[in-house]
Design a protein around this motif. Structure first.
Motif, PDB file in Angstrom:
ATOM      1  N   LEU A 526       0.831  -1.200   0.000  1.00  0.00           N
ATOM      2  CA  LEU A 526       0.000   0.000   0.000  1.00  0.00           C
ATOM      3  C   LEU A 526       0.866   1.251   0.000  1.00  0.00           C
ATOM      4  CD1 LEU A 526      -3.059   0.564   0.065  1.00  0.00           C
ATOM      5  CD2 LEU A 526      -2.846   0.933   2.519  1.00  0.00           C
ATOM      6  N   ALA A 527       1.926   1.259   0.823  1.00  0.00           N
ATOM      7  CA  ALA A 527       2.813   2.424   0.848  1.00  0.00           C
ATOM      8  C   ALA A 527       3.532   2.601  -0.478  1.00  0.00           C
ATOM      9  CB  ALA A 527       3.823   2.273   1.992  1.00  0.00           C
ATOM     10  N   GLU A 528       3.969   1.497  -1.091  1.00  0.00           N
ATOM     11  CA  GLU A 528       4.622   1.573  -2.389  1.00  0.00           C
ATOM     12  C   GLU A 528       3.667   2.126  -3.454  1.00  0.00           C
ATOM     13  OE1 GLU A 528       7.636   1.043  -3.278  1.00  0.00           O
ATOM     14  OE2 GLU A 528       8.562   0.080  -1.555  1.00  0.00           O
ATOM     15  N   ALA A 529       2.398   1.725  -3.377  1.00  0.00           N
ATOM     16  CA  ALA A 529       1.420   2.196  -4.361  1.00  0.00           C
ATOM     17  C   ALA A 529       1.208   3.702  -4.247  1.00  0.00           C
ATOM     18  CB  ALA A 529       0.096   1.456  -4.172  1.00  0.00           C
ATOM     19  N   TYR A 530       1.101   4.214  -3.017  1.00  0.00           N
ATOM     20  CA  TYR A 530       0.903   5.653  -2.857  1.00  0.00           C
ATOM     21  C   TYR A 530       2.170   6.436  -3.175  1.00  0.00           C
ATOM     22  CZ  TYR A 530      -3.793   5.243  -0.990  1.00  0.00           C
ATOM     23  OH  TYR A 530      -5.139   5.012  -0.856  1.00  0.00           O
ATOM     24  N   LEU A 531       3.338   5.818  -2.988  1.00  0.00           N
ATOM     25  CA  LEU A 531       4.567   6.469  -3.415  1.00  0.00           C
ATOM     26  C   LEU A 531       4.599   6.600  -4.942  1.00  0.00           C
ATOM     27  CD1 LEU A 531       7.309   7.653  -2.680  1.00  0.00           C
ATOM     28  CD2 LEU A 531       8.266   5.340  -2.776  1.00  0.00           C
ATOM     29  N   SER A 532       4.086   5.582  -5.645  1.00  0.00           N
ATOM     30  CA  SER A 532       3.971   5.664  -7.094  1.00  0.00           C
ATOM     31  C   SER A 532       2.979   6.759  -7.497  1.00  0.00           C
ATOM     32  CB  SER A 532       3.527   4.317  -7.658  1.00  0.00           C
ATOM     33  OG  SER A 532       3.336   4.395  -9.046  1.00  0.00           O
ATOM     34  N   LEU A 533       1.910   6.911  -6.722  1.00  0.00           N
ATOM     35  CA  LEU A 533       0.951   7.999  -6.979  1.00  0.00           C
ATOM     36  C   LEU A 533       1.621   9.358  -6.833  1.00  0.00           C
ATOM     37  CD1 LEU A 533      -1.848   9.243  -7.355  1.00  0.00           C
ATOM     38  CD2 LEU A 533      -2.288   8.803  -4.934  1.00  0.00           C
ATOM     39  N   GLN A 534       2.458   9.521  -5.792  1.00  0.00           N
ATOM     40  CA  GLN A 534       3.164  10.784  -5.609  1.00  0.00           C
ATOM     41  C   GLN A 534       4.066  11.074  -6.802  1.00  0.00           C
ATOM     42  OE1 GLN A 534       5.775  10.880  -2.230  1.00  0.00           O
ATOM     43  NE2 GLN A 534       6.965  12.553  -3.108  1.00  0.00           N
ATOM     44  N   THR A 535       4.724  10.042  -7.326  1.00  0.00           N
ATOM     45  CA  THR A 535       5.589  10.229  -8.489  1.00  0.00           C
ATOM     46  C   THR A 535       4.790  10.730  -9.689  1.00  0.00           C
ATOM     47  OG1 THR A 535       7.006   8.456  -7.677  1.00  0.00           O
ATOM     48  CG2 THR A 535       7.249   9.095  -9.997  1.00  0.00           C
TER      49      THR A 535
END
Length: 743
Positions: A526-535
């Motif tokens: 989940l954290a990796e997915a939202y980090l991808s969203l930030q990118t």
């Protein structure tokens, strides 16, 4: 920036592994922008695998059951040769027998194939094989003869002629339904086949069919050459006598009744047509036209009589009246000028007044004379109309009598026309018939007679099962197509791109654990997915990450609060100063997420409290600040309507690098469009398999109407298996995690 331009801009979005921008048509009219066509079909098949398997299995079992229950049928076949023309002693047309045009050959063979299927041929075969008297023959083809009383003689009484005819008709119908004529392409051969449950019957019917076709062909050739001319001669003589007699009756009747017709020529699309019309009808037509003109004249004169004679066109055109009126106008003008300077008793003024009175009397006399003229003209018009009407009525009475007499005349005329057409047609046929010196050899022969079939021709188990499988696949495709058309839920990024035309900023996987706990673990999916969203958000504008953005959704519980919380946390981990503002004053949740009180917040500032620092809370361990929603106001939309919201965002941006707003859902509320219009960008959360695409489009239209800048879509609660991506197929957010554990 409006909604359409924003969504058409080039934005780096999250895509499935291996996705490419291929310009292919989406399967079933839905998903598929940027995804290969075969992969789209595969995903749909995986998603609907149980529907497909069930339909195919049901079709296969149904085909197997039907095949096992079918009665075995046997087909016997005989091959016949139909030569173009036999050897004639005398050729009827006097042309070379060996040379005929291809069109004549085609017509000849089509005629022969039709004769092979003629009912008369079936009646001959049924009579020879005595099929109408065979009860088993009816039973093997599913007919119940006893139910119709076709074999009543078996219970002690004879059949009537109607019953025998009905039994014969059914027997012939069965033959015609099961006989098959199959020409062999590129040759003069033709296969004659018959299918029945009895192999012996099939063989006998086919051989008898071929023999009787040859016999009927010989009979037709003999009759055509022997009796055609004599028949035509006798028939021509009869028609000639009938034509002469009918013409005499027509002339005699017309003379007795005094019917005189004149020929008139009429134009039509096919050319000029000569028709006969009576003198009485011509006179009636002419007088009717004159009566119409007289009626129009009378109506015109009547309108003049009922109107003002002085204002009529005749009075206006009258030279004398015009001169008098002009003279009166001059005297009246002179009198008016004099009255402006003198009294009425002034002698010259009195003279002018007497002159005006004399002119008025003259004008009245002239108008009276014109009116009398109009009255006389009106009386003449009425008399003329009356006379014409009386004459037309008299002619109508005579026409009615003439029509009564014309009934018998038309009968005689039709009889003459019919006899003349028959005579001319038969005479032309008589001229076309040649004289044949004899009958040529037969041009039809049997090449291979039918033999007793040893194996049934149907049912074919393998073929039927194959057809059942094909039918099952087709029905399954139709079922899947229908389900895909009915289902409006967006399950994967391809659906979002195709249905909404918007970029996908990120795909958030579904999880059964608490999202806040997973967000605290930087290595979680989940954290990796939202980090991808930030990118993705860093490339959403020309100056990088938007400073003020809002997160909203179509309806509640689609993950917008979690998404806004995760965006703020992800930005804070990069060293930025972030404040998370709860804009959902109807159902606040951020205070509960952070474990802080909700006594002061957004609603307080919007209501007039200018102390911004008192609203900002900085819980320990989060790394970012939070502005709670505050007490629930009576009407949140009224607070958001004013300029206080823009002022609050500006004040927060003075203290922080980024402001993230958790906005309420769009549909049914006015809050989200108001908030979206005040921020730099909007992140739209869509639950995978949740809201219908039509609802999302409606919500996005509301945002577009508010001039909101929608940056893209975040697909939340995504399940790869449910969306049809197969087992073990995800977005690779845990890449390298197993290796690190192993190390």
């Amino acid at each position: 920036m409006n909604f359409v331009n924003n969504f058409s801009s080039t934005i780096v979005s999250e895509r499935l592994p291996g996705d490419v921008d291929a310009g292919v048509s989406p399967p079933f009219g839905r998903a598929g922008v940027g995804i290969p066509l075969l992969r789209q079909y595969w995903r749909i098949a995986v998603r609907r695998k149980w529907v497909i398997a069930g339909v195919i299995a049901a079709s296969f079992m149904l085909g197997l059951i039907i095949t096992l229950l079918m009665t075995p049928l046997y087909t016997a076949t005989a091959t016949m040769e139909i030569a173009r023309q036999g050897e004639n002693i005398v050729d009827i047309d006097g042309a070379d027998v060996g040379s005929r045009p291809a069109a004549a050959d085609l017509e000849f063979y089509q005629t022969q194939y039709s004769l092979l299927e003629a009912r008369s041929l079936a009646e001959r075969v049924a009579a020879e094989l005595r099929l109408a008297e065979n009860e088993q023959y009816f039973e093997m083809f599913g007919e119940d003869p006893n139910a119709r009383g076709l074999f009543a003689e078996q219970v002690g009484r004879d059949l009537t002629s109607e019953q025998r005819a009905a039994r014969q008709k059914i027997a012939v119908d069965i033959l015609l339904e099961n006989i098959s004529i199959s020409p062999i392409r590129g040759s003069s051969l033709v296969d004659v086949s018959f299918t029945s449950p009895d192999p012996t019957l099939s063989m006998r019917v086919v051989n008898s069919w071929a023999e009787h076709f040859i016999g009927s062909n010989l009979d037709r050739r003999f009759e055509a050459t022997s009796y055609a001319r004599k028949f035509l001669e006798d028939r021509l003589e009869q028609l000639r006598q009938r034509l002469e007699a009918s013409e005499r009756r027509l002339v005699t009747y017309a003379a007795q009744q005094g019917i005189v017709n004149v020929a008139s020529e009429e134009r039509s699309a096919g050319g000029n047509i000569v028709r006969e019309r009576s003198l009485l009808s011509e006179e009636l037509l002419s007088l009717s036209n004159e009566l119409a003109e007289a009626t129009a004249d009378r109506i015109r004169d009547q309108s003049l009589v009922n109107g003002d004679p002085g204002a009529s066109a005749r009075a206006l055109d009258n030279v004398a009246i015009g001169a008098l009126r002009q003279k009166r106008a001059e005297v009246s003008s002179e009198y008016s000028n004099m009255m402006a300077r003198f009294e009425p008793e002034y002698p010259p003024a009195k003279a002018l007044a007497e002159q005006l009175a004399a002119l008025d009397r003259s004008i009245i006399r002239e108008e009276t004379r014109v009116g009398q003229s109009i009255q006389n003209q009106y009386r003449d018009a009425v008399q003329r109309e009356t006379a014409l009407a009386d004459r037309v009525e008299d002619l109508k009475s005579q026409m009615v009598d003439l029509r009564r007499r014309n009934i018998e005349y038309n009968i005689f005329q039709r009889d003459v026309d019919t006899n003349r057409e028959l005579y001319n047609g038969l005479l032309q046929r008589y001229k076309e018939v040649g004289i044949a010196g004899g009958v040529g050899t037969n041009n039809i022969s049997v090449v291979d007679a039918a033999i007793l079939p040893e194996q049934p021709s149907s049912p074919n188990l393998v073929l039927n099962l194959l057809l059942a499988l094909l039918a099952g696949c087709a029905l399954a495709a139709v079922a899947v197509f229908a389900l895909e058309q009915i289902d409006e839920a967006l399950k994967d990024p391809a659906d979002v791109t195709n249905a909404l035309g918007a970029p996908v900023l990120g795909v958030i996987p579904a999880s059964e654990e608490n999202p806040l706990d997973l967000l605290g673990d930087r290595k979680s999916d989940l954290a990796e997915a939202y980090l991808s969203l930030q990118t993705s958000l860093q490339f959403s504008t020309d100056h990088g990450l938007p400073r003020a953005l809002a997160v909203t959704s179509t309806r509640a519980s689609e993950g917008k609060s979690t998404t806004s919380y995760a965006i703020a946390q992800s930005l804070a981990r990069t060293g930025r100063s972030v404040v998370l503002m709860d804009g959902d004053m109807r159902s606040p949740s951020l205070a509960q997420f952070a474990g802080i009180p909700n006594d002061h917040g957004t609603s307080n500032f919007l209501a007039g409290d200018d102390n911004v620092d008192r609203l900002i809370r900085t819980p320990e361990g989060l790394g970012f600040s939070i502005v709670p929603a505050g007490p629930n106001p009576p009407n949140a939309a009224e607070l958001l309507t004013g300029s206080r919201l823009k002022l609050l965002i500006d004040e927060l941006l003075k203290r922080h690098d980024h402001v993230v707003i958790d906005s309420p859902p769009v549909l049914g509320l006015a809050d989200a469009p108001l908030i979206a219009s005040q921020v730099e960008g909007v992140v739209y959360a869509v639950e995978s398999g949740g809201a219908r695409s039509s609802m999302i489009r409606s919500a996005l239209s509301r945002l577009a109407a508010a001039n909101a800048n929608v940056l893209g879509i975040v697909l939340t609660k995504f399940e790869a298996k449910r969306a049809g991506y197969g087992y073990g197929y995800d977005y690779g957010y845990g890449y390298g995690r197993d290796r690190s554990k192993a190390g």
